[in-house]
Structure formats: C-alpha cells, structure tokens
Design a protein around this motif. Structure first.
Motif, mmCIF file in Angstrom:
data_model
loop_
_atom_site.group_PDB
_atom_site.id
_atom_site.type_symbol
_atom_site.label_atom_id
_atom_site.label_comp_id
_atom_site.label_asym_id
_atom_site.label_seq_id
_atom_site.Cartn_x
_atom_site.Cartn_y
_atom_site.Cartn_z
ATOM 1 N N HIS A 163 20.241 30.895 31.376
ATOM 2 C CA HIS A 163 21.118 32.059 31.248
ATOM 3 C C HIS A 163 22.558 31.668 30.937
ATOM 4 O O HIS A 163 22.996 30.562 31.205
ATOM 5 N N HIS A 164 23.265 32.612 30.335
ATOM 6 C CA HIS A 164 24.647 32.443 29.894
ATOM 7 C C HIS A 164 24.751 31.234 28.971
ATOM 8 O O HIS A 164 25.267 30.172 29.329
ATOM 9 N N LEU A 165 24.241 31.452 27.763
ATOM 10 C CA LEU A 165 24.074 30.394 26.773
ATOM 11 C C LEU A 165 24.930 30.682 25.546
ATOM 12 O O LEU A 165 25.143 31.837 25.178
ATOM 13 N N GLY A 166 25.404 29.611 24.896
ATOM 14 C CA GLY A 166 26.170 29.758 23.672
ATOM 15 C C GLY A 166 27.664 29.857 23.896
ATOM 16 O O GLY A 166 28.361 30.553 23.162
ATOM 17 N N GLU A 167 28.201 29.129 24.858
ATOM 18 C CA GLU A 167 29.620 29.219 25.170
ATOM 19 C C GLU A 167 30.481 28.313 24.293
ATOM 20 O O GLU A 167 31.702 28.402 24.337
ATOM 21 N N ALA A 168 29.861 27.448 23.506
ATOM 22 C CA ALA A 168 30.607 26.658 22.519
ATOM 23 C C ALA A 168 30.259 27.116 21.114
ATOM 24 O O ALA A 168 31.136 27.463 20.318
ATOM 25 N N TYR A 169 28.983 27.106 20.785
ATOM 26 C CA TYR A 169 28.487 27.607 19.504
ATOM 27 C C TYR A 169 27.518 28.751 19.769
ATOM 28 O O TYR A 169 26.789 28.744 20.761
ATOM 29 N N ALA A 170 27.508 29.733 18.856
ATOM 30 C CA ALA A 170 26.722 30.943 19.093
ATOM 31 C C ALA A 170 25.306 30.861 18.540
ATOM 32 O O ALA A 170 24.447 31.642 18.946
ATOM 33 N N HIS A 171 25.027 29.941 17.616
ATOM 34 C CA HIS A 171 23.707 29.893 16.980
ATOM 35 C C HIS A 171 22.772 29.039 17.852
ATOM 36 O O HIS A 171 22.448 27.891 17.535
ATOM 37 N N VAL A 172 22.321 29.624 18.966
ATOM 38 C CA VAL A 172 21.554 28.900 19.967
ATOM 39 C C VAL A 172 20.425 29.792 20.478
ATOM 40 O O VAL A 172 20.347 30.975 20.162
ATOM 41 N N GLY A 173 19.572 29.218 21.310
ATOM 42 C CA GLY A 173 18.513 29.976 21.952
ATOM 43 C C GLY A 173 18.199 29.410 23.314
ATOM 44 O O GLY A 173 18.507 28.246 23.614
ATOM 45 N N GLY A 174 17.566 30.222 24.146
ATOM 46 C CA GLY A 174 17.105 29.702 25.429
ATOM 47 C C GLY A 174 16.129 28.567 25.236
ATOM 48 O O GLY A 174 16.246 27.508 25.847
ATOM 49 N N VAL A 175 15.155 28.780 24.351
ATOM 50 C CA VAL A 175 14.237 27.726 23.913
ATOM 51 C C VAL A 175 14.160 27.809 22.398
ATOM 52 O O VAL A 175 13.947 28.893 21.847
ATOM 53 N N VAL A 176 14.337 26.672 21.729
ATOM 54 C CA VAL A 176 14.262 26.608 20.274
ATOM 55 C C VAL A 176 13.215 25.577 19.889
ATOM 56 O O VAL A 176 13.288 24.417 20.315
ATOM 57 N N LEU A 177 12.222 26.007 19.107
ATOM 58 C CA LEU A 177 11.217 25.108 18.542
ATOM 59 C C LEU A 177 11.541 24.961 17.063
ATOM 60 O O LEU A 177 11.510 25.933 16.317
ATOM 61 N N ALA A 178 11.863 23.750 16.623
ATOM 62 C CA ALA A 178 12.373 23.557 15.267
ATOM 63 C C ALA A 178 11.680 22.392 14.588
ATOM 64 O O ALA A 178 11.086 21.520 15.228
ATOM 65 N N SER A 179 11.774 22.409 13.254
ATOM 66 C CA SER A 179 11.392 21.258 12.414
ATOM 67 C C SER A 179 9.991 20.756 12.705
ATOM 68 O O SER A 179 9.776 19.587 13.011
ATOM 69 N N GLY A 180 9.023 21.637 12.611
ATOM 70 C CA GLY A 180 7.643 21.213 12.747
ATOM 71 C C GLY A 180 7.133 21.094 14.164
ATOM 72 O O GLY A 180 6.037 20.561 14.372
ATOM 73 N N ALA A 181 7.874 21.564 15.153
ATOM 74 C CA ALA A 181 7.398 21.503 16.543
ATOM 75 C C ALA A 181 6.110 22.314 16.668
ATOM 76 O O ALA A 181 6.078 23.501 16.361
ATOM 77 N N ALA A 182 5.043 21.670 17.133
ATOM 78 C CA ALA A 182 3.715 22.286 17.110
ATOM 79 C C ALA A 182 3.026 22.147 18.461
ATOM 80 O O ALA A 182 3.325 21.250 19.253
ATOM 81 N N GLU A 183 2.075 23.059 18.704
ATOM 82 C CA GLU A 183 1.203 23.015 19.879
ATOM 83 C C GLU A 183 2.005 22.996 21.175
ATOM 84 O O GLU A 183 1.615 22.362 22.161
ATOM 85 N N ASN A 184 3.117 23.723 21.195
ATOM 86 C CA ASN A 184 3.938 23.812 22.397
ATOM 87 C C ASN A 184 3.635 25.100 23.136
ATOM 88 O O ASN A 184 3.309 26.123 22.525
ATOM 89 N N GLN A 185 3.786 25.064 24.448
ATOM 90 C CA GLN A 185 3.660 26.257 25.266
ATOM 91 C C GLN A 185 5.017 26.563 25.890
ATOM 92 O O GLN A 185 5.618 25.718 26.555
ATOM 93 N N VAL A 186 5.506 27.775 25.649
ATOM 94 C CA VAL A 186 6.753 28.253 26.247
ATOM 95 C C VAL A 186 6.368 29.449 27.094
ATOM 96 O O VAL A 186 6.075 30.529 26.564
ATOM 97 N N ALA A 187 6.338 29.277 28.402
ATOM 98 C CA ALA A 187 5.715 30.287 29.257
ATOM 99 C C ALA A 187 6.475 30.461 30.562
ATOM 100 O O ALA A 187 7.047 29.510 31.106
ATOM 101 N N HIS A 188 6.466 31.691 31.059
ATOM 102 C CA HIS A 188 6.979 32.026 32.392
ATOM 103 C C HIS A 188 8.441 31.625 32.584
ATOM 104 O O HIS A 188 8.842 31.221 33.675
ATOM 105 N N ASN A 189 9.238 31.739 31.530
ATOM 106 C CA ASN A 189 10.669 31.491 31.654
ATOM 107 C C ASN A 189 11.420 32.816 31.762
ATOM 108 O O ASN A 189 10.992 33.830 31.205
#
Length: 860
Positions: free
Chosen positions: A561-587
């Motif tokens: 929580h309270h994210l992006g206080e330096a740069y705004a182009h952010v996310g709580g969880v970011v999967l980038a550049s071919g990130a595969a077979e990941n589980q993002v759960a119960h956050n």
C-alpha cells in the motif's frame, strides 16, 4: 485452486525443510556484537570475549567458510537480534552462498525480535532549533553518493525536498501544482476535449471580439462516427451566441479517427465588438473530439493544422477547446494529444521565481500529457526566457510531449524551503537544511539514505550459475534511496528494490516489512521458483513486487500500500518481460499511483486470483486496477484473472486543474489475448469494470461489475483486431445517471459473443450501448447480442456495504451465473489488511458519501 508444475511444488516445500536428522547450524548477529567474535552466541559472553557478529556481511562470510570447510551439510540459520543495522550499500550474495532443497540457508529474525536493515546513516549530535527555525547540519562527506541523495526520513516519515508550490498534505494528488502555460500568442493545440458525444452535452466559452463583423467559426476536430451509422456531425450539433437561437453546424465530416486532424468551417455569425458567450451543443448524439476553435471575419482566411496565419484583412479570435468556462458532459475527457515540445514548457507571466534559474540541481516534476499522462517525468532546468516565459528543460527523461495545462512542481530549491517537513542539501558544501515539524527534538531519528538496495542476490553473471535456496524472514527493511531516470523513466517499470534476486532459484522472502523505500520491495529477475509471502510494503517510491523474465513464482498473502511516491508508473505486483507461470494470490493492494497488478508483455499461464485491490490509478490516467499490456498479436496467454475484488479505480489527471479520468477495473490493453476473466467483483471504476481493447480469445464470464461512472465497460475492437471474445453470464449494475452500459467500437459477430447477462441500470433508465450510448437494447439485440439477457434487480446481499454477493433467488442464477466463493477468501489469509480505507471514488468524483471501510474479511 491453481495447479503448478511438480518442480515448483517441490522447491516450495523444500524451502522450509532440512535434511532429516541433520542439525541446524546457527550464527547470530546483533547491534551489540563484534565481527571479530565467533557469531555462535546469541548475546555477548559475560567476560566479553565472544558473542554474536555485528554485521550481516560478516555472518554471510562465516556461512561461506563453513561450507568451504565441509561443515555446512545441514540447514543454516543466521539469526539477527532486534535493533538497527545501518547499511551504506547492499549485502551481496552469490552462488557460493546457496543452500540446497534439503538444507536451505536462512537469514531471519531472532525469535520474538524485529531487526531493522536501514539503508543509510543516522544523523546525531545536533541541537533542535527553536520552533519555526530550520535545522542546519554540515554533513561529513558521504561514501559513493557524496552529498547527493534524493530522500530524507525523519521520525519514520519521507520528508519533502524543498518545492514550489508546497505539498498540500490534505490533498497531495490534486493540489500543490503549477500548470504549463500556452505559448504567448499561440492557441494551445494538443489538449483535446472528448467524451462529449451524448445528446444534451454542451461546452460554453467566453470570447472577446475586437470589431464587429461576420465571423466564420472553424473547428479543429476528429470524428469516427461511421461505425455508428452516420458519416458526419452536420446538423447533429449547434452553436448559440449570447443565448440566442442555436445555429446548426456543418462541414463536420468523419475524419476516420478521434485524433483532431481537420478544420471544418462550421457556421457564420454576425458579432458585435466586445465580450460574448458561445455555447457548443450536441443535439442528436455522436462524437467529436475538439482541439481548437477559430473565428475570422476574412472570408478568404484558411487554417491548416496548427498553422493559423494572420488574416490578410480583418480579425482573428482563437480558443483552445479546453478553455471552456462551463460544461455539462458526464463522460467528458480533457487530455493531451501530444503536440508540444519534449524539452520546454511555458510559465505564465510573473509565475517564474528568479532563484529557479540559478539553483544548480533544480528539477521539474511533471505529468506529461503527450503520453496519456501515464507516467511522471523529472527534468532539469536549463534556462528561462523572461520575455517569452519559455523554460528550457533537459535530462534523460525528455521522452513525452509537454502541453499547456500539464501539472508540475519545482523541487530542490533552497529558497523555497518554507514549510514544516521540507529539506534541502547543498551538493557543493554538504549543508543539510531541514525545517522541522512540531515535536522534533535532538532524539528524533533522522536518516540520510545511501543505497537503493539492501540485499542483492546475484547469480546472473557468476560462472557458478544460479543462487539457490536462500531465505529472508522476519526482517524490517527501510529507508532506501532512488535514482532518477534509468529503468524507471517513461513507461519503464524500474529495477531497484530493497531485495533483488537476479539469476536465482527457489528463494523465499517472508514475514518481512518494507517501509519508506526508494524503489520496489522485491525484484525477481531472470530466475524461477521464488516465494514472496506474508510481507507488508508501505510507502514505496516504486511498487511492491517486480517480476521480470522469471517463472513459477508465488506472490501471496502480502499487504502492499501507498505505492509510487517517487515514480508513478508502478504497480503493487508487476509481471513483465516474459514472466510466466506465476501465481499472484491473496494480496491486499491499495492506494497506488497507478496499477494494483500489471502484466507488461508477460508470458503465459499466470494466475491472478483472490486479491483485494482498492484505490488505484490515483495519479495517472489510461490505467487499470488489474492491467494487461500485450504488443505481440500472436501471443495467447492462457492466463486467469479470477475471484478478485477491485474497487475505486480512478484514472485521475487534470489540465489546468480541470480533472478528468480514464480507467477500468480490469483492463486488457493493446492485443492482450487468451485471458479468462472469471468470478471477479469490480466496483466504482470510472470507465467501467472491463476493457477489451484489441485482443483475441478473451472470455469475460461470471463477473459482477458495479457502478462504473460513465460506462460499465468498453468493447473497443482496437485496429479491427479483436476476435473470438465472450462476455457471458455477468451481472452489470449501476446507478450513475446518464451512464452508458457499454462503449463499443465496430463489433461484428466474429468479434464478440454477448449473452445471458443481467443488466440493472438506474431505475427508469434502459441499458444503452455504443459510442455515445446511442443504441437501445432492442437495437443492440438486432445485431445478435444479448438476446438471452435480462434486465432486473440482481438482489445483492448488502450493496451499501460493498457486499455484492447475490441473494438466493437472484435472476442472475437463471442466466447461468454461478455463485462466487465467499468474500472471506479475498486478500491475505494470515494477516488480513485492517487499514481504514476511505474509498477514493466519492472523493475524486464528488459524489459524497465518504466513509471509511475497514478492509478485512467479512464475518471477522
């Protein structure tokens, strides 16, 4: 639940297990320790000859020695006693520090204690100044960074570098900004007014006419109404002057796109000299995007693009479309189309302070409209022309066009240090000046950060290969700095984090707390099989967890929580550049400058499930609570977005302080394809719960979409590429007057199948479809859509309490809707988020009804 590959399950289970019968070997670290001691005792011995280590680096070296000497066959636990550990650079781990599946190496908190890894130096020995007076400290030369640091932490708070205008603590997102001015004598192109396509919409302008005459009204506009059955806006809109009878407009043929590219000579008026009110009205519906207006009494005068030549005879009056005085257009969007320079802006007369021109490291922090206001930029001041107001800018982030109305502030100016909590450091002399807040004393903790990373696991370039089976648990990691530009510039997702795992496998980060960071909390890069769980991330300059080119990771049960206080182009969880077979759960993810969860050209078979996401896209536009961007048109992801709760997706931006919004709860952008969106509850997203842009094979099934402000979703068919989409058995309920059900592009039967949905519009208002809500349900059905759908009350359990569980007997069940899992399964299971979250939608949209929501599992 999701099934994962056997290799990942084995790694996860092994991460907390030792070889049967093999004793755990322990080392201890303490602020009271010494690196010359053995590290085998948890506290100093009575005679002071032995005890714990003093530093984490020394403990790491002891583990290395143990392995070299053949004594490290079993699990190893390095336990840190409670207290503060000040780091001026990251502690680096390589392949030689690896554990095994049966014998992992853990760096963890001593039972019942909370060690803190602090990314800098605490300042001491100063005297608190009298109230209202600044504190001044002459710093010793700092290693590496010298006297250049971008953050200062006082009493656990990120303080503000001296800036103008001052940060408004009551509303730091919308107030405390300057706005780029128009170039003198030049009508501002590039800031457009769209979303004025509803019958009854109007904009009103004030203009001053220098002399009486017959003035032709020209509009610079874009329009793409052919898909909706008409090829021109002629006669569909009108202009009235000073309240007189409206005059129908002509010469407004389709341009084939919404970007303004054409001038239309729309009407002629006789105007007397002096001030007038001009009101543009949409009378019959249909879209225009307006950029500029021009009135000229020379019948031979012709504009061309942004070229407005002076008339050979007569007078010319110009207006920017954004400069309306009054408006009524519920779906209006004021946004930049990108026509200005990337390295300059203009300040209004009298606005520029002389000190800004001479300050050596002064910066402009701006949200450029030339790229949808999707990110912020930090630019250096190169000069200022007093005669024209032009400000020359430079630096690595001159990436987007800057347009009139873009919001910005000036930072790092000693002369602007005038508010409690502001600070400035002179990079030449090392003098730190800080204006304390009330309650400050000589005992108050003041931290100067000296590193962007605290723990760095690096196996990518090592000849031994990956780093494996390290575990970090129970630690507090705080107060790190951040760097300008680099991977964070523009649309970049960043790369710095308090813990960086690069070229590693099967490592665990758990039960850690991350606070006041410069970048992300955890970055996983070029690895696989990691677990990040039961952590809290609060007040990060970047986001929570960044995954790049890494597979088979689990990011679960975290509070971000309270994210992006330096740069705004952010996310709580970011999967980038071919990130595969990941589980993002119960956050639980809330209060983010941009995304809750983002997939940026990610790989396949990712699962996003059971997350609580609220108050996102607070500072950026064209965004989503859960967002997917996929540029490769051939990729079919095979990923799931299911059983998430997404609330208050704002998409805020402004032009000259006039707010506008653009965001969806779940946003499948560009050509994102092969996604199953199932069982989600999405409420209070400005443009609606779902956006299907130009992808193929996406299924949107069994979701609840509630209270989109201007629409309940967008079915765009971007570039005519969408195919094989399904929108089936969803509940779509909304109460905003005038809101459209779905905004659409051209939708043939090969594009989308829409059926068996339950619609519940405001009482007495039928569902509306199309670009401006111009299609009735009957017309929508004539095209083969929603023939089996119904209109009726879905019978929510407690909508005033944001409980959108359907009661027994809901008509949605007759349309194939399947009951959703109980809400208690949303969010972290071990430590639910209990923050008192004020829903952002009512605050931003002025709908009233502000009330804190205790974000926890219903029934607890």
């Amino acid at each position: 639940m999701t099934r994962f590959p056997a290799w990942l399950l084995a790694l996860v289970l092994a991460a907390g297990m030792g070889r049967a019968g093999e004793p755990v070997q322990r080392f201890f670290v303490s602020p009271a320790g010494r690196d010359s001691w053995s590290g085998h005792l948890s506290a100093p011995s009575a005679d002071g000859t032995d005890g714990p280590f003093a530093t984490l680096g020394r403990a790491r070296d002891a583990v290395r020695a143990l392995k070299r000497e053949g004594g490290g066959a079993g699990p190893v636990s390095v336990q840190l006693r409670g207290g503060a550990y000040y780091l001026e650079g990251p502690v680096v781990f390589g392949p030689e520090d690896s554990g095994t599946a049966q014998a992992p190496v853990s760096y963890e908190a001593y039972p019942g204690e909370r060690p803190e890894l602090i990314g800098g130096r605490r300042l001491t020995g100063f005297q608190a100044p009298p109230p209202g007076k600044p504190l001044q400290i002459d710093l010793p030369r700092l290693p590496g960074a010298g006297w250049r640091f971008r953050s200062l932490f006082v009493a656990g708070r990120r303080e503000v570098r001296a800036r103008y205008p001052n940060l408004d603590p009551a509303d730091p997102i919308r107030r405390g900004f300057l706005f780029a001015a128009a170039q003198p004598g030049y009508v501002a192109f590039g800031v457009t007014v769209g979303g004025i396509h509803g019958a009854g919409d109007w904009l009103e302008y004030r203009l001053t006419v220098p002399a009486a005459g017959d003035y032709a009204l020209w509009l610079h506009y874009g329009a793409a109404n052919a898909p909706y059955g008409f090829s021109a806006m002629d006669g569909r809109c009108a202009v009235s002057v000073d309240g007189r009878a409206p005059v129908a407009l002509a010469d407004l043929e389709d341009t084939g796109a919404w970007k303004p590219v054409r001038w239309g000579r729309a009407a002629t008026f006789h105007l007397s000299a002096g001030e007038h009110r001009l009101r543009w009205q949409n009378r019959k519906g249909g879209g225009l995007v307006l950029d500029a207006l021009a009135l000229c009494d020379d019948p031979r005068w012709r504009p061309s693009g942004a070229d407005l030549p002076p008339p050979a005879q007569g007078r010319l009056v110009t207006l920017s479309a954004k400069d309306f005085l009054l408006a009524r257009a519920p779906q209006m969007v004021v946004s930049g189309a990108g026509g200005g320079p990337k390295d300059a802006l203009w300040c209004a007369p009298g606005e520029w302070h002389p000190a800004w021109s001479t300050a050596p490291d002064a910066e402009v922090h701006i949200f450029p409209s030339g790229e949808c206001r999707a990110f912020s930029e930090i630019l250096s001041i190169q000069g200022h022309d007093r005669a024209t107001g032009r400000v020359a800018l430079g630096g690595p982030e001159t990436l987007a066009a800057l347009n009139p109305g873009d919001r910005f502030f000036i930072e790092n100016i000693r002369e602007e240090l005038d508010a409690p909590g502001e600070w400035h450091v002179d990079a030449q002399t090392g003098r730190l000046t800080y204006l304390p807040r009330p309650g400050f004393s000589a005992r108050t903790e003041v931290i100067v950060p000296l590193t962007r990373r605290l723990l760095q696991v690096e196996g990518r370039h090592a000849p031994q290969g990956s780093v494996r089976h390290l575990r970090f648990a129970g630690l507090v990691l705080r107060d790190t700095d951040w760097a300008r530009g680099g991977a964070s510039a523009g649309y970049g997702v960043g790369e710095d984090a308090a813990i960086v795992l690069r070229g590693a496998e099967a490592c665990v980060v758990e039960d850690c707390r991350f606070l006041n960071l410069g970048g992300y909390a955890v970055a996983l890069d070029q690895g696989r099989g990691h677990v990040v769980q039961n952590c809290e991330v609060a007040h990060a300059g970047g986001g929570g967890v960044l995954v790049r080119d890494s597979a088979g990771n689990r990011i679960t049960d975290n509070h971000l929580h309270h994210l992006g206080e330096a740069y705004a182009h952010v996310g709580g969880v970011v999967l980038a550049s071919g990130a595969a077979e990941n589980q993002v759960a119960h956050n639980a993810i809330h209060d983010s400058a941009r995304y809750g969860i983002s997939l940026k050209n990610a790989g396949g078979r990712n699962v996003i499930e059971y997350n609580l996401i609220q108050n996102t896209c607070l500072e950026t536009s064209d965004a989503g609570g859960i967002e997917v961007t996929q540029h490769d048109r051939a990729v079919r992801s095979g990923s799931w977005i299911r059983f998430n709760r997404v609330a208050d997706t704002i998409g805020y931006t402004s032009s000259f302080g006039e707010p506008s919004f653009l965001a969806w709860g779940i946003y499948l952008d560009s050509f994102a394809s092969g996604y199953e969106v199932r069982g989600n509850v999405v409420c209070r997203a400005w443009n609606g719960g779902i956006m299907l842009q130009g992808g193929r094979g996406n299924r949107v099934v069994n979701n609840v979409f509630v209270d989109g402000q201007v629409a309940q979703g967008t079915l765009a068919n971007f570039e005519g590429q969408a195919r094989d989409l399904q929108l089936m058995s969803n509940v779509i309920a909304y109460s905003a007057p005038g809101a459209t059900t779905f905004v659409t592009g051209t939708l043939g039967p090969e594009v989308i199948q829409v059926d068996r949905n339950l619609y519940f519009p405001p009482l007495g208002a039928p569902p509306r479809f199309g670009a401006g809500g111009g299609q009735s349900l009957a017309e929508w059905r004539q095209a083969g859509r929603d023939r089996g759908s119904k209109v009726g009350d879905p019978l929510f359990q407690n909508p005033r309490g944001d409980d959108y569980t359907l009661r027994p007997g809901s008509p949605a069940y007759l349309l194939g809707f399947q009951a959703l899992p109980p809400p208690r399964l949303w969010g972290p299971r071990r430590r639910p988020c209990t923050c008192a979250i004020l829903p952002a939608g009512p605050r931003f949209w002025g709908k009233g009804g502000e009330r804190p929501v205790r974000q926890t599992r219903p029934g607890e």
